[in-house]
Design a protein around this motif. Sequence first.
Motif, mmCIF file in Angstrom:
data_model
loop_
_atom_site.group_PDB
_atom_site.id
_atom_site.type_symbol
_atom_site.label_atom_id
_atom_site.label_comp_id
_atom_site.label_asym_id
_atom_site.label_seq_id
_atom_site.Cartn_x
_atom_site.Cartn_y
_atom_site.Cartn_z
ATOM 1 N N LYS A 91 45.843 65.963 60.099
ATOM 2 C CA LYS A 91 46.965 66.038 61.029
ATOM 3 C C LYS A 91 46.673 67.050 62.131
ATOM 4 C CE LYS A 91 50.705 64.594 57.943
ATOM 5 N NZ LYS A 91 52.056 64.903 57.416
ATOM 6 N N THR A 100 47.311 70.012 64.388
ATOM 7 C CA THR A 100 48.072 71.236 64.126
ATOM 8 C C THR A 100 47.740 72.298 65.157
ATOM 9 O OG1 THR A 100 48.110 70.773 61.749
ATOM 10 C CG2 THR A 100 48.530 73.044 62.419
ATOM 11 N N ASP A 120 51.613 80.827 62.044
ATOM 12 C CA ASP A 120 52.512 79.678 62.076
ATOM 13 C C ASP A 120 51.698 78.415 62.312
ATOM 14 O OD1 ASP A 120 54.772 81.240 61.726
ATOM 15 O OD2 ASP A 120 55.073 81.523 63.887
ATOM 16 N N TRP A 165 52.052 74.696 63.254
ATOM 17 C CA TRP A 165 52.905 73.662 63.815
ATOM 18 C C TRP A 165 52.187 72.331 63.693
ATOM 19 C CZ3 TRP A 165 57.811 74.780 65.453
ATOM 20 C CH2 TRP A 165 58.124 76.121 65.666
ATOM 21 N N GLU A 184 53.935 65.689 63.333
ATOM 22 C CA GLU A 184 54.221 64.637 62.356
ATOM 23 C C GLU A 184 54.331 63.265 63.004
ATOM 24 O OE1 GLU A 184 54.039 65.280 59.332
ATOM 25 O OE2 GLU A 184 54.417 67.420 59.099
ATOM 26 N N ASP A 185 54.885 63.208 64.231
ATOM 27 C CA ASP A 185 55.057 61.941 64.941
ATOM 28 C C ASP A 185 54.909 62.203 66.435
ATOM 29 O OD1 ASP A 185 56.046 59.611 66.243
ATOM 30 O OD2 ASP A 185 57.190 59.076 64.454
ATOM 31 N N VAL A 191 57.898 64.846 66.991
ATOM 32 C CA VAL A 191 58.417 65.524 65.799
ATOM 33 C C VAL A 191 57.364 66.491 65.271
ATOM 34 C CG1 VAL A 191 59.269 65.237 63.435
ATOM 35 C CG2 VAL A 191 59.891 63.570 65.204
ATOM 36 N N TRP A 192 57.752 67.762 65.140
ATOM 37 C CA TRP A 192 56.863 68.803 64.633
ATOM 38 C C TRP A 192 57.470 69.429 63.380
ATOM 39 C CZ3 TRP A 192 52.317 70.258 67.346
ATOM 40 C CH2 TRP A 192 52.182 69.697 68.614
ATOM 41 N N SER A 193 56.613 69.862 62.484
ATOM 42 C CA SER A 193 57.051 70.661 61.340
ATOM 43 C C SER A 193 56.357 72.011 61.401
ATOM 44 C CB SER A 193 56.737 69.960 60.017
ATOM 45 O OG SER A 193 55.340 69.848 59.821
ATOM 46 N N LYS A 194 56.960 73.018 60.768
ATOM 47 C CA LYS A 194 56.412 74.364 60.839
ATOM 48 C C LYS A 194 56.262 74.958 59.450
ATOM 49 C CE LYS A 194 57.500 79.026 62.540
ATOM 50 N NZ LYS A 194 58.530 79.871 63.211
ATOM 51 N N ALA A 195 55.119 75.594 59.228
ATOM 52 C CA ALA A 195 54.878 76.322 57.984
ATOM 53 C C ALA A 195 54.295 77.676 58.330
ATOM 54 C CB ALA A 195 53.930 75.547 57.075
#
Length: 387
Positions: free
Chosen positions: A280, A282, A293, A295, A298-299, A304-308
Amino acid sequence: MQRVIKRSTKPDERNVNDPFTNLPPELNVEILMKLPPKSIARLRFASKHLSTIILDKEFTKLYLTRSSAQPRHLISVHRGGSNMQMHRFHSLSQDHPLPSNYEIVSYKLDPNLPYVFTPPVRGLICGRDGTKMMVGNPSTGQFVSLPRIKTRRQEILSVFGYDPVNDLYKVLCMTVVAKRSNMSRVGNVVSWEDIVSEEHQVITLGAKEKWRMVECKYPHRHYLGYQGIYKDGFVYYLASYNKKRSLMSFDLSSEDFNVTKLPEDKMLQQFGELVNHAGKLTIASQAYSSTIDLWVLEDANKEVWSKAAVVVPPVTDIFGTFHSVGLMGILGTGEMVFAPHTSRVLFFFVCYDPKSKNVREIVMNGVVDGSDTIQVFSDHVESCMVL
């Protein structure tokens, strides 16, 4: 006077006593599949029968498919400061990164040309120094020079990728120029918003390769010092678009540009490097703390982003003494690869698992000295492709 050309009646030396002609084709393929790329490259000149198999695209794809299941680390080392410019690539297993398990390929470079390489794509790698550029296979040591980039400017970003629709490798290059029509100046300083990547050029690897201009509908400015990456037929890079940091993409098949908005995050607008994270795309963003972080896109179509957030140990805990280090990539296992920016006699990098908190140290003795320039790439796959 007509010139008479005499053709040699001597048989091809590779056909004389060639033991591979007596073996079934599937057995020859099985033998080649078990060999490293360097050995395959040598056999191409030793056996005409095997050369036919090696040069076949289907065999290249088959070998690449097998190698993709065994990704490796790739270390690029440039040694300068003498009349003998040398560049070496060290390829080592991700599962068993021992000194006995890494291959070395060396070749002589033009004097005073410290090539900077982009991340490898399907076993091939692309290097650039100014307007000079080369593409090669670090597993076989075969490198070819490309035509000079058509520009007098030096602020260049080059990204290497693969077009899966047409089975072609391409390089995208952009140069920075100032838009004089609407520049805003404070004294003699040009505003960042008025500087765009105006020249967009593409070259396709092949017999009639040449640079050609392509159109971009999105006026943007790429960031110098940052690398683009390839993924699934697209190349991606970070840029400023409409005065905001954005993710640019270039479709290597249609040769169309597109832009993806980044999340509204203050730190993300200032910091971050593109990495491939378990397949993916990132952006790894780290400011002044030990937290990184991640980021994850996702799409892309829906932005669409996700964060960890990942807390990493201090540099001194990982390397023992202070070093300037950087995140070089994230493996499919989730391990984060860190390596020092400067060379040393004892070169090593580490793989940190944020889940288990385990740190694996990969030491490579005798690889570099104090004057070497080093790049570390993850998820490299070996290829036997002939250029």
